[in-house]
Enzyme design. Structure first.
Site, short mmCIF file in Angstrom:
data_model
loop_
_atom_site.label_atom_id
_atom_site.label_comp_id
_atom_site.label_asym_id
_atom_site.label_seq_id
_atom_site.Cartn_x
_atom_site.Cartn_y
_atom_site.Cartn_z
N GLU A 191 0.83 -1.21 0.00
CA GLU A 191 0.00 0.00 0.00
C GLU A 191 0.87 1.26 0.00
O GLU A 191 0.82 2.09 0.91
CB GLU A 191 -0.95 0.00 1.20
CG GLU A 191 -1.96 -1.13 1.14
CD GLU A 191 -2.95 -1.15 2.28
OE1 GLU A 191 -4.05 -1.70 2.11
OE2 GLU A 191 -2.64 -0.62 3.36
N GLU A 386 -5.60 -8.69 -0.52
CA GLU A 386 -6.25 -8.46 0.76
C GLU A 386 -7.74 -8.24 0.53
O GLU A 386 -8.13 -7.38 -0.25
CB GLU A 386 -5.68 -7.23 1.49
CG GLU A 386 -4.29 -7.40 2.04
CD GLU A 386 -3.84 -6.21 2.88
OE1 GLU A 386 -4.72 -5.54 3.48
OE2 GLU A 386 -2.63 -5.93 2.93
#
Length: 489
Positions: A191, A386
């Site tokens: 991220e 995820e």
């Protein structure tokens, strides 16, 4: 709908991060990471990430003076460090093809600036990868998942320093050479866009360490160094491990206009562009005009080495991975609207969607929309690394957990993925549900916000037996993998 299945070779599995899973923070010569310095805030409003995102130099110094593992839960994780054989065996019992994990930088280079790696740390991952190979599980390894040595943050200024690029590449070369026979799939930075929201855990940046500087410029300078490091890590990985594949990883923050008012539509578009611009840089190998225009208007100046642009252009990523949990709404003027939170970001509440116990709005269609948007934009294989539901699970006296809510969430999202593949023509490499075994949540630093298909018997204060128990979702997911998704219907 009968007979629909995912493509052959689809990488089914689950995802974790060393700082949330391993524990053993002082074992095997491990150094202290930035996440080892992050407190749990028991009084935190789950819809307000101010406490979680705001870290001061004093906070870090206080953390370094204590061995407390109650208020610093990332230090204990769920003790994968001692349970890895049992845990990998349980993952194999679901039929995992892929296990996303990270290598803790501080296990290999405890301070981050050493010349030589820790052999004890390297041997730990030798054992982990050997267990994965034993069951035919393909590791997907994140090189940097909020785990930089805190020493680099305090001595050098974290990723703001160009020296950190060299330290990181030494780490990358070490793990690529050591595990070239065991790991084919890699991610560079988890991220990478999250540096905007939590710069300390993403990049080791503390505002007090940069007096007199524009801290936003500091953050973007650090991000530039990560972009360069990602490109050079991709280069190293390809050279050392023929046939390896390296991906970027972004937080897929999906925003809808709250209304059809053009101002709301434009607001949602602006937010989405401000999210995509970081993965754009890693995929296309250059800064998008959107971001360059923002730098110009804000007076932000990025210091580059002469070869940086050429390096970024020459070594883009091979695929795009992302996290997706929920969606948000955007409005030009939302002063009267109720807010909604999720994955350290905040938007406005969508009146058409239900929400989890932590206020994250549940939107399977949003995952399909996200897949289409990303594939149309990048035309590279996508990997959902995820996705999952954080919830309060109850362990019964017979050691079972009836988590039908998690099954319902995952079932709906996986159907949406298959729709994106079948109906929309999106190329998806795999799906690794987040927190396949209970771990310490990043957003609230709690384990009571459980994602796993495997229950770990411990609470938010670290009390418990740490025994593992299969939840109802364990057998459900095993059947999904066994049938390549046909059981979803």
């Amino acid at each position: 709908m009968e007979g629909r299945t995912f493509p052959k070779g689809f990488l089914w599995g689950g995802a974790t991060a060393a700082n949330q899973l391993e524990g053993g923070w002082r074992e095997g010569g491990k150094g202290i990471s930035v996440e080892d310095c992050m407190r749990q805030h028991f009084d935190q409003d789950v819809r307000d990430y101010t406490l979680q995102n705001h870290v001061t130099l004093e906070d870090v110094q206080t953390a370094l003076q204590t061995d407390d593992t109650v208020n610093y839960p990332k230090r204990r994780g769920v003790d994968f460090y001692h349970h890895y054989e049992e845990d990998i065996r349980l993952l194999a019992g679901m039929g995992f093809k892929c296990f996303r994990m990270s290598i803790a930088w501080t296990r290999i280079f405890p301070l981050g600036d050493e010349e030589e790696p820790s052999e004890e740390g390297l041997k730990f991952y030798d054992r982990v990868f050997a267990e994965c190979a034993r069951y035919g599980i393909e590791p997907l390894v994140t090189m940097s998942h909020y785990e930089m040595p805190v020493h680099l943050a305090l001595k050098y200024g974290g990723w703001y320093s160009r020296k950190t690029v060299d330290f990181f590449l030494r780490f990358v070369e070490t793990i690529c050479r050591r595990y070239r026979g065991q790991v084919k799939y890699w991610l560079t930075f988890n991220e990478i866009d999250s540096m905007i929201r939590h710069p300390f855990t993403s990049a080791g940046l503390l505002r007090e360490c940069f007096p007199g500087k524009n801290f936003e410029e500091v953050v973007f300078q650090a991000m530039h160094h990560q972009f360069v490091a990602s490109a050079l890590a991709t280069k190293l990985c390809h050279e050392i491990i023929p046939g390896s594949q390296v991906g970027c990883m972004l937080t897929k923050l999906t925003y809808y206009p709250y209304s059809c008012r053009p101002e709301d539509v434009k607001k949602a578009q602006d937010i989405m562009r401000s999210t995509y611009c970081y993965s754009d840089t890693q995929v296309f190998g250059e800064y998008p005009r959107f971001l360059l225009n923002y730098f110009r208007k804000q007076g932000i100046r990025i210091q580059k080495e002469p070869e940086d642009d050429a390096v970024m252009k020459k070594y883009p990523v091979d695929f795009v991975s992302f996290s997706y949990y929920n969606s948000y709404c955007a409005a030009e003027n939302g002063s009267e609207l109720e807010k909604s939170a999720g994955n350290t970001a905040v938007g406005y509440k969508n009146p058409y969607l239900p929400e989890s116990q932590w206020g994250w709005q549940i939107d399977p269609m949003g995952l399909r929309i996200s897949l289409v948007d990303l594939y149309d934009r990048y035309r590279k294989p996508l990997f959902i690394v995820e996705n999952g539901l954080g919830a309060k699970d109850a362990l019964r006296e017979d050691h079972t957990v009836e988590d039908d809510y998690r099954i319902e969430y995952m079932n709906a999202h996986l159907k949406a993925v298959l729709d994106a593949i079948d109906e929309d023509g999106v190329e998806v490499m795999g799906y690794t549900c987040w927190g396949c075994i209970d771990l310490i949540s990043e957003s609230t630093k709690q384990i009571s916000k459980r994602y796993g298909l495997i229950y770990v018997d411990c609470d938010d204060y670290g009390r418990g037996t740490y025994r593992r128990y299969k939840k109802k979702s364990y057998d459900w997911y095993r059947k999904v993998i066994e049938t390549d998704g046909e059981s979803l219907f």
